[in-house]
Design a protein around this motif. Structure first.
Motif, PDB file in Angstrom:
ATOM      1  N   VAL A  80       0.840  -1.205   0.000  1.00  0.00           N
ATOM      2  CA  VAL A  80       0.000   0.000   0.000  1.00  0.00           C
ATOM      3  C   VAL A  80       0.874   1.255   0.000  1.00  0.00           C
ATOM      4  N   VAL A  81       1.948   1.212   0.765  1.00  0.00           N
ATOM      5  CA  VAL A  81       2.843   2.371   0.846  1.00  0.00           C
ATOM      6  C   VAL A  81       3.711   2.499  -0.405  1.00  0.00           C
ATOM      7  N   GLY A  82       4.207   1.372  -0.914  1.00  0.00           N
ATOM      8  CA  GLY A  82       5.205   1.429  -1.974  1.00  0.00           C
ATOM      9  C   GLY A  82       4.711   1.307  -3.397  1.00  0.00           C
ATOM     10  N   GLN A  83       3.569   0.693  -3.624  1.00  0.00           N
ATOM     11  CA  GLN A  83       3.107   0.454  -4.990  1.00  0.00           C
ATOM     12  C   GLN A  83       2.308   1.632  -5.500  1.00  0.00           C
ATOM     13  N   SER A  84       2.705   2.144  -6.632  1.00  0.00           N
ATOM     14  CA  SER A  84       2.032   3.291  -7.238  1.00  0.00           C
ATOM     15  C   SER A  84       0.546   3.000  -7.445  1.00  0.00           C
ATOM     16  N   GLY A  85      -0.306   3.922  -7.034  1.00  0.00           N
ATOM     17  CA  GLY A  85      -1.746   3.827  -7.220  1.00  0.00           C
ATOM     18  C   GLY A  85      -2.486   3.106  -6.109  1.00  0.00           C
ATOM     19  N   GLY A  88      -3.593   5.551  -3.003  1.00  0.00           N
ATOM     20  CA  GLY A  88      -4.740   6.403  -3.335  1.00  0.00           C
ATOM     21  C   GLY A  88      -6.037   5.621  -3.361  1.00  0.00           C
ATOM     22  N   ASN A  89      -5.996   4.417  -3.947  1.00  0.00           N
ATOM     23  CA  ASN A  89      -7.180   3.563  -3.991  1.00  0.00           C
ATOM     24  C   ASN A  89      -7.607   3.178  -2.585  1.00  0.00           C
ATOM     25  N   THR A  90      -6.641   2.852  -1.743  1.00  0.00           N
ATOM     26  CA  THR A  90      -6.941   2.433  -0.373  1.00  0.00           C
ATOM     27  C   THR A  90      -7.548   3.577   0.434  1.00  0.00           C
ATOM     28  N   VAL A  91      -6.994   4.768   0.289  1.00  0.00           N
ATOM     29  CA  VAL A  91      -7.516   5.935   1.015  1.00  0.00           C
ATOM     30  C   VAL A  91      -8.930   6.264   0.535  1.00  0.00           C
ATOM     31  N   LEU A  92      -9.125   6.269  -0.776  1.00  0.00           N
ATOM     32  CA  LEU A  92     -10.444   6.580  -1.319  1.00  0.00           C
ATOM     33  C   LEU A  92     -11.462   5.513  -0.921  1.00  0.00           C
ATOM     34  N   LYS A  93     -11.062   4.246  -0.997  1.00  0.00           N
ATOM     35  CA  LYS A  93     -11.971   3.167  -0.618  1.00  0.00           C
ATOM     36  C   LYS A  93     -12.328   3.260   0.860  1.00  0.00           C
ATOM     37  N   SER A  94     -11.380   3.620   1.693  1.00  0.00           N
ATOM     38  CA  SER A  94     -11.664   3.795   3.127  1.00  0.00           C
ATOM     39  C   SER A  94     -12.670   4.921   3.340  1.00  0.00           C
ATOM     40  N   ALA A  95     -12.513   6.017   2.606  1.00  0.00           N
ATOM     41  CA  ALA A  95     -13.442   7.144   2.729  1.00  0.00           C
ATOM     42  C   ALA A  95     -14.842   6.751   2.264  1.00  0.00           C
ATOM     43  N   VAL A  96     -14.937   6.026   1.157  1.00  0.00           N
ATOM     44  CA  VAL A  96     -16.243   5.578   0.660  1.00  0.00           C
ATOM     45  C   VAL A  96     -16.873   4.601   1.660  1.00  0.00           C
ATOM     46  N   THR A  97     -16.047   3.735   2.246  1.00  0.00           N
ATOM     47  CA  THR A  97     -16.557   2.789   3.253  1.00  0.00           C
ATOM     48  C   THR A  97     -17.139   3.532   4.441  1.00  0.00           C
ATOM     49  N   GLN A 167      -4.649  -4.920  -8.751  1.00  0.00           N
ATOM     50  CA  GLN A 167      -3.379  -4.331  -8.304  1.00  0.00           C
ATOM     51  C   GLN A 167      -2.495  -5.351  -7.607  1.00  0.00           C
ATOM     52  N   GLN A 168      -3.058  -6.462  -7.159  1.00  0.00           N
ATOM     53  CA  GLN A 168      -2.274  -7.478  -6.459  1.00  0.00           C
ATOM     54  C   GLN A 168      -1.636  -8.489  -7.397  1.00  0.00           C
ATOM     55  N   LYS A 169      -1.979  -8.442  -8.676  1.00  0.00           N
ATOM     56  CA  LYS A 169      -1.337  -9.340  -9.625  1.00  0.00           C
ATOM     57  C   LYS A 169       0.160  -9.033  -9.657  1.00  0.00           C
ATOM     58  N   ALA A 170       0.953 -10.075  -9.763  1.00  0.00           N
ATOM     59  CA  ALA A 170       2.413  -9.911  -9.712  1.00  0.00           C
ATOM     60  C   ALA A 170       2.912  -8.882 -10.727  1.00  0.00           C
ATOM     61  N   SER A 171       2.365  -8.889 -11.933  1.00  0.00           N
ATOM     62  CA  SER A 171       2.827  -7.936 -12.957  1.00  0.00           C
ATOM     63  C   SER A 171       2.518  -6.498 -12.551  1.00  0.00           C
ATOM     64  N   GLN A 172       1.374  -6.290 -11.897  1.00  0.00           N
ATOM     65  CA  GLN A 172       0.995  -4.949 -11.468  1.00  0.00           C
ATOM     66  C   GLN A 172       1.813  -4.492 -10.262  1.00  0.00           C
ATOM     67  N   VAL A 173       2.097  -5.429  -9.368  1.00  0.00           N
ATOM     68  CA  VAL A 173       2.932  -5.090  -8.209  1.00  0.00           C
ATOM     69  C   VAL A 173       4.304  -4.659  -8.698  1.00  0.00           C
ATOM     70  N   LEU A 174       4.911  -5.440  -9.570  1.00  0.00           N
ATOM     71  CA  LEU A 174       6.237  -5.119 -10.098  1.00  0.00           C
ATOM     72  C   LEU A 174       6.210  -3.772 -10.804  1.00  0.00           C
ATOM     73  N   LYS A 175       5.232  -3.579 -11.646  1.00  0.00           N
ATOM     74  CA  LYS A 175       5.099  -2.323 -12.387  1.00  0.00           C
ATOM     75  C   LYS A 175       4.951  -1.129 -11.433  1.00  0.00           C
ATOM     76  N   GLY A 176       4.177  -1.321 -10.369  1.00  0.00           N
ATOM     77  CA  GLY A 176       3.936  -0.227  -9.427  1.00  0.00           C
ATOM     78  C   GLY A 176       5.071   0.040  -8.466  1.00  0.00           C
ATOM     79  N   GLY A 180       9.507   4.761 -12.398  1.00  0.00           N
ATOM     80  CA  GLY A 180       9.326   5.075 -13.811  1.00  0.00           C
ATOM     81  C   GLY A 180       8.509   4.050 -14.583  1.00  0.00           C
ATOM     82  N   ARG A 181       7.940   3.062 -13.929  1.00  0.00           N
ATOM     83  CA  ARG A 181       7.172   2.002 -14.607  1.00  0.00           C
ATOM     84  C   ARG A 181       5.687   2.096 -14.344  1.00  0.00           C
ATOM     85  N   SER A 182       5.232   3.122 -13.639  1.00  0.00           N
ATOM     86  CA  SER A 182       3.808   3.196 -13.287  1.00  0.00           C
ATOM     87  C   SER A 182       2.978   3.765 -14.390  1.00  0.00           C
TER      88      SER A 182
END
Length: 182
Positions: A80-85, A88-97, A167-176, A180-182
């Protein structure tokens, strides 16, 4: 560790599914069906009685969803801290919750107000008639809006949950995680 995360995700998802499904059924099925009750003074009673029976299940669904959500955040804090995007998704989802929980609580309070005077004549559980006392009519009008706000907000949560799964897929984690890969 992976089994624990699976259990936590399951709690999160089952709670959200029950919350969304129950609120949508209530708006469409229960409140809609209350209009078919032949005696106008029983329509509000039928709807509030149904919601009162659902309330403990709904409260459990919210608690299970929240426990699962907190567990997922704790178990994925590095990502959550290190992966790009992800942050923001976690914070927004928490607010919507939190917003959905607030609307659900408000709806419950309005329903409880109606339940006190459930013999008020009405067109349905959320549609006052000209004979409905002003206080109950006001609560019904608010409930008519709230009944759709809850499934709308929980529907957004379902979409955000799916996005987080991607976002939890290995390819997305690596990319995030790579600069410079986000």
């Amino acid at each position: 560790m992976a089994e624990r995360q699976t259990v936590i995700r399951s709690l999160h998802d089952i709670g959200l599914a029950a919350w969304f499904g129950g609120s949508l059924f209530g708006a469409v099925g229960l409140n809609g069906a209350s209009a078919a009750v032949s005696d106008p003074t029983d329509r509000t009673h039928v709807a509030t009685a149904g919601w009162a029976r659902w309330a403990p299940v709904n409260a459990a669904a919210l608690a299970v969803h929240a426990i699962g959500g907190i567990g997922l955040i704790a178990g994925n804090k590095g990502r959550v801290v290190g992966q790009s995007g992800t942050r923001g998704n976690t914070v927004l989802k928490s607010a919507v919750t939190l917003a959905a929980m607030g609307v659900t609580a408000w709806s419950g309070l309005e329903g409880a107000r109606l339940g006190k005077d459930s013999k008020a004549p009405a067109n349905s559980g959320v549609d006052p008639s000209p004979e409905t006392p002003a206080e109950q009519a006001s609560a019904m009008k608010r409930l008519k809006v709230l009944q759709w706000t809850i499934p709308a907000l929980t529907g957004v949560l379902l979409v955000m949950t799916a996005q987080q799964g991607e976002q939890q897929k290995a390819s997305q984690v690596l990319k995030g995680l790579l600069p410079g890969r986000s």
